[in-house]
Design an enzyme around this catalytic site. Structure first.
Site, PDB file in Angstrom:
ATOM      1  NE  ARG A 222     -71.332  16.074 -17.820  1.00 52.74           N
ATOM      2  CZ  ARG A 222     -71.769  16.278 -19.241  1.00 52.74           C
ATOM      3  NH1 ARG A 222     -71.549  16.573 -20.273  1.00 52.74           N
ATOM      4  NH2 ARG A 222     -73.147  15.732 -18.776  1.00 52.74           N
TER       5      ARG A 222
ATOM      6  CG  ASP B  21     -75.783  13.041 -27.480  1.00 48.21           C
ATOM      7  OD1 ASP B  21     -76.167  14.139 -27.954  1.00 48.21           O
ATOM      8  OD2 ASP B  21     -76.169  11.971 -26.997  1.00 48.21           O
TER       9      ASP B  21
ATOM     10  CB  VAL C 244     -81.834  17.450 -31.264  1.00 48.85           C
ATOM     11  CG1 VAL C 244     -82.208  17.484 -29.987  1.00 48.85           C
ATOM     12  CG2 VAL C 244     -82.802  17.098 -32.380  1.00 48.85           C
TER      13      VAL C 244
ATOM     14  CE  LYS D 131     -73.204  10.545 -21.371  1.00 42.64           C
ATOM     15  NZ  LYS D 131     -74.394  11.715 -20.979  1.00 42.64           N
ATOM     16  CG  ASN D 132     -77.352   9.762 -22.562  1.00 43.79           C
ATOM     17  OD1 ASN D 132     -76.674  10.217 -21.689  1.00 43.79           O
ATOM     18  ND2 ASN D 132     -77.262   9.856 -24.007  1.00 43.79           N
TER      19      ASN D 132
ATOM     20  NE  ARG E 218     -79.646  19.757 -22.368  1.00 42.83           N
ATOM     21  CZ  ARG E 218     -79.173  18.822 -22.459  1.00 42.83           C
ATOM     22  NH1 ARG E 218     -78.519  17.882 -22.357  1.00 42.83           N
ATOM     23  NH2 ARG E 218     -77.583  19.700 -21.505  1.00 42.83           N
ATOM     24  N   PRO E 219     -85.911  23.002 -21.428  1.00 43.03           N
ATOM     25  CG  PRO E 219     -88.022  23.812 -22.854  1.00 43.03           C
ATOM     26  CD  PRO E 219     -86.041  23.406 -23.163  1.00 43.03           C
ATOM     27  CB  ILE E 220     -87.179  21.065 -16.381  1.00 44.77           C
ATOM     28  CG1 ILE E 220     -88.061  22.962 -15.928  1.00 44.77           C
ATOM     29  CG2 ILE E 220     -86.298  21.477 -16.502  1.00 44.77           C
ATOM     30  CD1 ILE E 220     -87.613  22.890 -14.301  1.00 44.77           C
ATOM     31  CG  ASP E 221     -91.643  23.045 -20.844  1.00 43.68           C
ATOM     32  OD1 ASP E 221     -91.324  23.360 -21.289  1.00 43.68           O
ATOM     33  OD2 ASP E 221     -92.874  23.348 -21.924  1.00 43.68           O
ATOM     34  CG  LEU E 222     -92.388  18.933 -22.803  1.00 43.75           C
ATOM     35  CD1 LEU E 222     -91.770  17.889 -23.575  1.00 43.75           C
ATOM     36  CD2 LEU E 222     -93.526  18.765 -22.990  1.00 43.75           C
TER      37      LEU E 222
ATOM     38  CB  CYS F 263     -72.801  19.791 -22.520  1.00 43.18           C
ATOM     39  SG  CYS F 263     -71.957  18.735 -22.080  1.00 43.18           S
TER      40      CYS F 263
END
Length: 519
Positions: free
Chosen positions: A488, A392, A414, A73-74, A174-178, A169
């Site tokens: 999902r 996961d 994580v 999936k990933n 899980r920030p998007i700054d990177l 989920c």
């Protein structure tokens, strides 16, 4: 370059939207070759949205037989987004699992004007030659975090993009700054406003090569920056990147399409940008998380099963833990297929050499207990970025540990909020004590079942799978709600478990029926 956070009014430091963006937004969506199939899928999705799906599991039985592992999936989500890099020719993808997440990603691509044809059997063809928009559908982006991955290909190819903040989920910040700092290092200017991210190339043309060190080896940030750098002008060096197999698979796909990427699978990527990439045929790797979940299914029910295709190198940390607990895992051979043929009254096995592009093999997993070897033993587990133990699979392994002997410890390093399943496992009788990001699991009592069935609710994808596995080991019946989370990420999950002998049934109640019952 610093990350810019702008007020609602346009920032004067940013250039006006170029004509190309206005032109793209002004065009009507391009006709889709699989429009009727898409409409049917949308209708099915609407019907599912009005229904309450539950899985009813009767525990206590053992599993046996062989089960197939779907494509990752990933990896599929990243490759589908990466197909936007291909400005000529279609990308013919094989091994794409049929999941609500992959269907949502297809909807994201279609909202940009790409042609997406789902041919069945895991084959999906994406033609992104005539993309008509750089702003994907916000509702679709909000349903899956991977939808945000289109930001990299869009800004690299068109010099601009505007993408809603991602969903997925709720297992951590899980920030998007990177993602954004990395794009800024490639010459992008960024605005955050009204729940969207607007990214433009500072030179008004496109991204340029640069260097960027990730503070944390984020999979999503690595994949987004890799696709962006593949079309940037010059050489890009990304350090401390994610090493997950899914990242390496995306790199292989992009290289197949003409990209020049070195270091996939290591902590440093060196990417020499190309002016354009082309479509190609590509097969997605097997899903190591699904494989691990099925292996736990064998262990938690004290059964023996085989599964394929898998890449053993992707499962090392998983097999190490199961082996330490007392399971026996046998690799069935490399490029070897055993075929049972009935001749008269004798069953003869023919061993056939097969040629494939990857080292796909079969594994046999046995957790059968006996008076000689005793039952499975608990252990310590800490989640880490690859090649460490995958986060996961943490919920599924926690479910297993509730049925093992002794004290076990699970440390989640994580995601800071990936313990929703603990309360539900406790409802089933699991003896788990939480302390910060660690869980202390006291195994089953001597000569008694650790778990007893009852109604539970899945709060996220992997936690939902853990509850199904726990229900298979519990005494009595376990009813799991929130099944949409499981759908999902697992293709035909209950059908695969049924094929192994599990007693599991999906029940669907439509909302109209539920409301009538309430009235």
């Amino acid at each position: 370059m610093a990350l810019l956070s702008s007020p609602p009014s346009p920032s004067p430091s940013l250039p006006s939207p170029p004509l190309r963006l206005r032109h793209l937004r002004g065009l009507p969506p391009r006709p889709i070759s699989a429009a009727s199939a898409s409409a049917d899928a949308d209708a099915d999705a609407d019907a599912d949205a009005d229904a309450d799906h539950r899985l009813v599991v009767s525990g206590g039985g053992r599993l046996a037989g062989h089960v197939g592992v779907s494509g990752s999936k990933n990896a599929a989500l990243a490759v589908l987004a990466g197909a936007l890099c291909c400005s000529s020719g279609a990308a013919a993808l094989r091994g794409v699992p049929d999941l609500s997440d992959t269907r949502t990603m297809a909807a994201v691509l279609r909202s940009l004007g790409a042609r997406v044809e789902e041919r069945g059997g895991g084959e999906v063809v994406v033609d992104a030659g005539d993309v008509t928009s750089v702003e994907p559908d916000s509702e679709a982006i909000g349903r899956i975090r991977a939808g945000f991955f289109v930001l990299g290909p869009l800004v690299a190819r068109f010099g601009e993009a505007e993408v809603a903040l991602p969903g997925g989920c709720r297992i951590g910040a899980r920030p998007i700054d990177l993602y954004l700092r990395g794009l800024a290092a490639l010459g992008a200017v960024i605005q955050l406003r009204h729940g969207k991210v607007r990214v433009e190339a500072a030179n008004g043309k496109g991204l340029v090569g640069g260097q960027f060190h990730l503070d944390y080896p984020s999979v999503g940030a690595t994949e987004t920056l890799m696709t962006a750098a593949s079309l940037a002008d010059g050489v890009t060096i990304l350090s401390n990147v994610a090493r997950e197999p899914e990242v390496a698979d995306l790199a292989k796909f992009l290289v197949t399409c003409g990209a020049q990427i070195e270091g996939a699978g290591t902590s440093t990527l060196v990417i020499n940008g190309k002016k354009r990439l082309h479509g190609a045929e590509f097969t997605i790797i097997p899903d190591r998380i699904e494989a691990g979940t099925l292996m736990v299914a064998a262990a938690i029910t004290r059964s023996c099963i085989s599964l394929s295709p898998v890449i053993p190198g992707h499962l090392t940390s998983i097999m190490d833990k199961l082996s330490a607990a007392g399971c026996k895992i046998i690799q069935k051979g490399r490029h070897i297929l055993e075929v049972g043929v009935l001749l008269g009254s004798k069953l003869i096995f023919l061993v056939l050499k097969i040629r494939t592009l990857r080292d796909f093999v079969a594994l046999q997993v046995s957790a059968l207990s006996s008076p000689n070897n005793g039952d499975l033993q608990g252990f310590y587990l800490k989640t880490l970025p690859y090649p460490g133990f995958p986060t996961d699979l943490q919920p599924q392994f926690m479910a297993l540990l509730t049925t093992c002997n002794g004290l076990s410890v699970v440390e989640e390093s994580v995601f800071e909020n990936r313990m929703h399943h603990v309360k539900e496992l406790q409802k089933l009788g699991a003896r788990i004590r939480l302390s910060g990001s660690s869980a202390f699991i006291q195994g089953k009592r001597h000569r008694s079942s650790a778990l007893s069935g009852c109604p539970v609710e899945a709060a996220d994808l992997r936690g939902g799978a853990a509850l199904v596995l726990a229900g298979m080991a519990a005494e009595g019946v376990t009813e799991i709600s929130g099944v949409s989370h499981i759908d999902r990420g697992y293709e035909n999950f209950e059908a695969k478990l049924l094929s192994l002998g599990a007693n599991i049934e999906r029940k669907v109640e439509h909302q109209q029926q539920l409301m009538t019952g309430i009235a």
